[in-house]
Design a protein around this motif. Structure first.
Motif, PDB file in Angstrom:
ATOM      1  N   PHE A  45      -9.658  -5.134   5.918  1.00 41.42           N
ATOM      2  CA  PHE A  45      -8.450  -4.327   6.030  1.00 41.42           C
ATOM      3  C   PHE A  45      -7.210  -5.183   6.290  1.00 41.42           C
ATOM      4  CE2 PHE A  45     -11.640  -1.056   6.478  1.00 41.42           C
ATOM      5  CZ  PHE A  45     -11.091  -0.026   5.735  1.00 41.42           C
ATOM      6  N   PHE A  46      -7.406  -6.426   6.715  1.00 39.34           N
ATOM      7  CA  PHE A  46      -6.268  -7.346   6.751  1.00 39.34           C
ATOM      8  C   PHE A  46      -5.811  -7.662   5.328  1.00 39.34           C
ATOM      9  CE2 PHE A  46      -7.754  -8.256  11.081  1.00 39.34           C
ATOM     10  CZ  PHE A  46      -6.542  -8.257  11.756  1.00 39.34           C
ATOM     11  N   SER A  47      -6.745  -7.610   4.382  1.00 39.51           N
ATOM     12  CA  SER A  47      -6.381  -7.819   2.977  1.00 39.51           C
ATOM     13  C   SER A  47      -5.425  -6.738   2.505  1.00 39.51           C
ATOM     14  CB  SER A  47      -7.642  -7.819   2.104  1.00 39.51           C
ATOM     15  OG  SER A  47      -8.516  -8.857   2.479  1.00 39.51           O
ATOM     16  N   ALA A  48      -5.609  -5.510   3.002  1.00 40.15           N
ATOM     17  CA  ALA A  48      -4.704  -4.413   2.635  1.00 40.15           C
ATOM     18  C   ALA A  48      -3.288  -4.709   3.111  1.00 40.15           C
ATOM     19  CB  ALA A  48      -5.213  -3.102   3.227  1.00 40.15           C
ATOM     20  N   GLY A  49      -3.159  -5.144   4.369  1.00 43.37           N
ATOM     21  CA  GLY A  49      -1.845  -5.484   4.891  1.00 43.37           C
ATOM     22  C   GLY A  49      -1.232  -6.668   4.167  1.00 43.37           C
ATOM     23  N   TYR A  50      -2.074  -7.645   3.832  1.00 45.68           N
ATOM     24  CA  TYR A  50      -1.603  -8.844   3.116  1.00 45.68           C
ATOM     25  C   TYR A  50      -1.062  -8.469   1.743  1.00 45.68           C
ATOM     26  CZ  TYR A  50      -2.164 -13.050   0.225  1.00 45.68           C
ATOM     27  OH  TYR A  50      -1.975 -14.083  -0.650  1.00 45.68           O
ATOM     28  N   MET A  51      -1.778  -7.645   1.002  1.00 53.46           N
ATOM     29  CA  MET A  51      -1.339  -7.239  -0.333  1.00 53.46           C
ATOM     30  C   MET A  51      -0.093  -6.365  -0.274  1.00 53.46           C
ATOM     31  SD  MET A  51      -3.336  -8.790  -2.386  1.00 53.46           S
ATOM     32  CE  MET A  51      -2.896  -7.986  -3.919  1.00 53.46           C
TER      33      MET A  51
ATOM     34  N   ALA B 185      -8.612  -0.632  -1.027  1.00 51.76           N
ATOM     35  CA  ALA B 185      -7.610  -0.554  -2.086  1.00 51.76           C
ATOM     36  C   ALA B 185      -6.749   0.698  -1.923  1.00 51.76           C
ATOM     37  CB  ALA B 185      -8.299  -0.565  -3.447  1.00 51.76           C
ATOM     38  N   GLY B 186      -7.378   1.813  -1.525  1.00 48.37           N
ATOM     39  CA  GLY B 186      -6.612   3.035  -1.284  1.00 48.37           C
ATOM     40  C   GLY B 186      -5.622   2.880  -0.149  1.00 48.37           C
ATOM     41  N   VAL B 187      -6.049   2.204   0.916  1.00 50.22           N
ATOM     42  CA  VAL B 187      -5.142   1.933   2.039  1.00 50.22           C
ATOM     43  C   VAL B 187      -3.979   1.059   1.578  1.00 50.22           C
ATOM     44  CG1 VAL B 187      -4.933   0.782   4.275  1.00 50.22           C
ATOM     45  CG2 VAL B 187      -6.912   2.223   3.807  1.00 50.22           C
ATOM     46  N   THR B 188      -4.269   0.055   0.749  1.00 51.25           N
ATOM     47  CA  THR B 188      -3.217  -0.824   0.217  1.00 51.25           C
ATOM     48  C   THR B 188      -2.191  -0.018  -0.570  1.00 51.25           C
ATOM     49  OG1 THR B 188      -4.803  -2.637   0.031  1.00 51.25           O
ATOM     50  CG2 THR B 188      -2.765  -2.834  -1.221  1.00 51.25           C
ATOM     51  N   ALA B 189      -2.674   0.851  -1.451  1.00 47.95           N
ATOM     52  CA  ALA B 189      -1.766   1.678  -2.245  1.00 47.95           C
ATOM     53  C   ALA B 189      -0.880   2.538  -1.357  1.00 47.95           C
ATOM     54  CB  ALA B 189      -2.575   2.556  -3.204  1.00 47.95           C
ATOM     55  N   LEU B 190      -1.467   3.107  -0.316  1.00 48.37           N
ATOM     56  CA  LEU B 190      -0.693   3.964   0.584  1.00 48.37           C
ATOM     57  C   LEU B 190       0.350   3.155   1.351  1.00 48.37           C
ATOM     58  CD1 LEU B 190      -0.322   6.789   1.739  1.00 48.37           C
ATOM     59  CD2 LEU B 190      -2.092   6.275   3.435  1.00 48.37           C
ATOM     60  N   LEU B 191      -0.024   1.960   1.816  1.00 49.96           N
ATOM     61  CA  LEU B 191       0.938   1.108   2.525  1.00 49.96           C
ATOM     62  C   LEU B 191       2.106   0.723   1.621  1.00 49.96           C
ATOM     63  CD1 LEU B 191      -1.430  -1.310   4.502  1.00 49.96           C
ATOM     64  CD2 LEU B 191       0.002   0.498   5.462  1.00 49.96           C
TER      65      LEU B 191
END
Length: 394
Positions: A208-214, A289-295
């Motif tokens: 989930f750090f990858s989500a924040g990074y992206m 990936a869904g979390v990334t899109a939402l962020l």
């Protein structure tokens, strides 16, 4: 769209420090936590050859014979229940257990740990176990020199006594007792070592750090007018969002493959149900990936770059705590553990453990569906928020 994916790969490779951080930091934490908490999880560290000298003022058989009539329990059964002797009987195949007469002599003989059992200690423990009315006024004493072997025995005995009191309380309250000493077991038959547990715990946390990074990379592109140029080049906003989520999935898959490959090799982590394991990994990558899109959608909608940092610094840590990445929450707060089962990282952690212990795909299907459902909800929310701006560029 292919050239957009190539652009993402090139961009990530230019920021190698951040990329190596999210890929390799969990491995470092697995090493630290695996070694430091090995005793709590009952890791595979060998106890063979450790020697324990037991000092007793009264012989176990004689003390059991004296108490048998009073408690109306057969002598043989009392000997099996004797504390701490029952623990020593359990590990005598791995350790050297000797009953000796003098503390000073036992220390001179070089035992790793010397345990002094005071007179009447066993009797009071029997009364507490059977009648439940006796209270201990003293405890047995342990002498050791601070070696690694002594520390292992000290930890083992401390856990044994702690679980003895906890189980006694649970049984009196009519609840189920805790797992056996040093074991953690969700569904399968084999207990997990600390390295196995933290392989899964740190993996589901750090993806989930990858989500924040992206998300952070995406907003950097917006500030640098990269996104504006892409829109002017007839790249639809949803195409841009889709490429970011695909890239995130790629990062997560690489992250999990690296971590599991290294841990399978170094820490003897084993997986009994590979098909279920892979299905969980893919559904988890979808959720991330869904979390990334939402962020990304929220950051673009409200023109802020702080959300990704807040997510990585606070939200991920809170979810990791509730989800059990740092320790077994169920041992301390069952309510939090139940909540953690409905967080994406907590559900993935539980499912990974179940798959590693051989649970069937039908059992794992609820976790796969929940993670996939979370991903779908995140994607729909991101699409709604992102499309509402119409791809507007500021």
């Amino acid at each position: 769209m292919n050239y957009l994916i190539i652009k993402e790969i090139k961009q990530m490779l230019t920021d190698r420090i951040a990329l190596f951080t999210i890929l390799l930091t969990p491995l470092l934490l697995i090493l630290i936590l695996g070694f430091s908490l090995a005793g709590w999880f009952g890791s595979n560290t060998s106890t063979e050859g450790i020697s324990i000298g037991i000092i007793q003022e009264v012989d176990l058989a004689d003390e059991a014979s004296e108490v048998a009539d009073t408690l109306q329990i057969p002598q043989e059964q009392l000997i099996e229940m004797a504390i701490p002797d029952s623990l020593f009987a359990y590990v005598e195949n791995e350790m050297t257990i000797d009953y000796v007469n003098d503390v000073d002599q036992a220390l001179q003989d070089g035992y790793d740990v010397v345990v002094d059992i005071p007179a009447g200690y066993r009797t009071k423990m029997w009364e507490q176990q059977i009648v439940g009315e006796s209270s201990l006024t003293e405890e047995f004493t342990m002498y050791h020199e601070g070696s690694m072997e002594a520390l292992m025995v000290d930890t083992m005995i401390s856990q044994f006594m702690e679980r003895l009191y906890v189980n006694s309380t649970l049984i009196q309250a009519g609840e189920e007792s805790m797992p056996e000493l040093g074991q953690i077991q969700l569904q399968g038959e084999e207990p997990l070592s600390s390295f196995e547990y933290y392989t899964y715990g740190m993996s589901v946390m750090y993806v989930f750090f990858s989500a924040g990074y992206m998300a952070s990379l995406a907003y950097s592109e917006k500030k640098a007018r990269v996104y504006a140029r892409l829109v002017l080049a007839n790249i639809k906003p949803l195409q841009y969002l889709a490429v970011k989520t695909i890239a995130t999935m790629g990062v997560v898959v690489v992250q999990l493959v690296l971590l599991f490959s290294i841990c399978l090799t170094l820490f003897q982590v084993s997986v009994a149900n590979w098909l279920g394991f892979i299905a969980i990994a893919l559904s988890l990558s979808l959720a991330v990936a869904g979390v990334t899109a939402l962020l990304i959608a929220i950051q673009f909608r409200f023109e802020t770059e702080k959300l990704a940092n807040v997510f990585m610094m606070f939200v991920v840590s809170i979810f990791a705590f509730i989800g059990g990445s740092f320790f077994r929450v169920s041992d301390m707060a069952p309510i939090l553990a139940e909540i953690g089962r409905y967080t994406p990282n907590g559900r993935a952690l539980q499912a990974f453990i179940q798959a590693s212990q051989g649970e069937t795909l039908s059992t794992l299907s609820s976790s796969i569906l929940l993670l996939s459902g979370m991903a779908l909800v995140f994607f729909l929310l991101a699409w709604t928020i992102f499309i509402s701006k119409g791809g507007a560029v500021k």
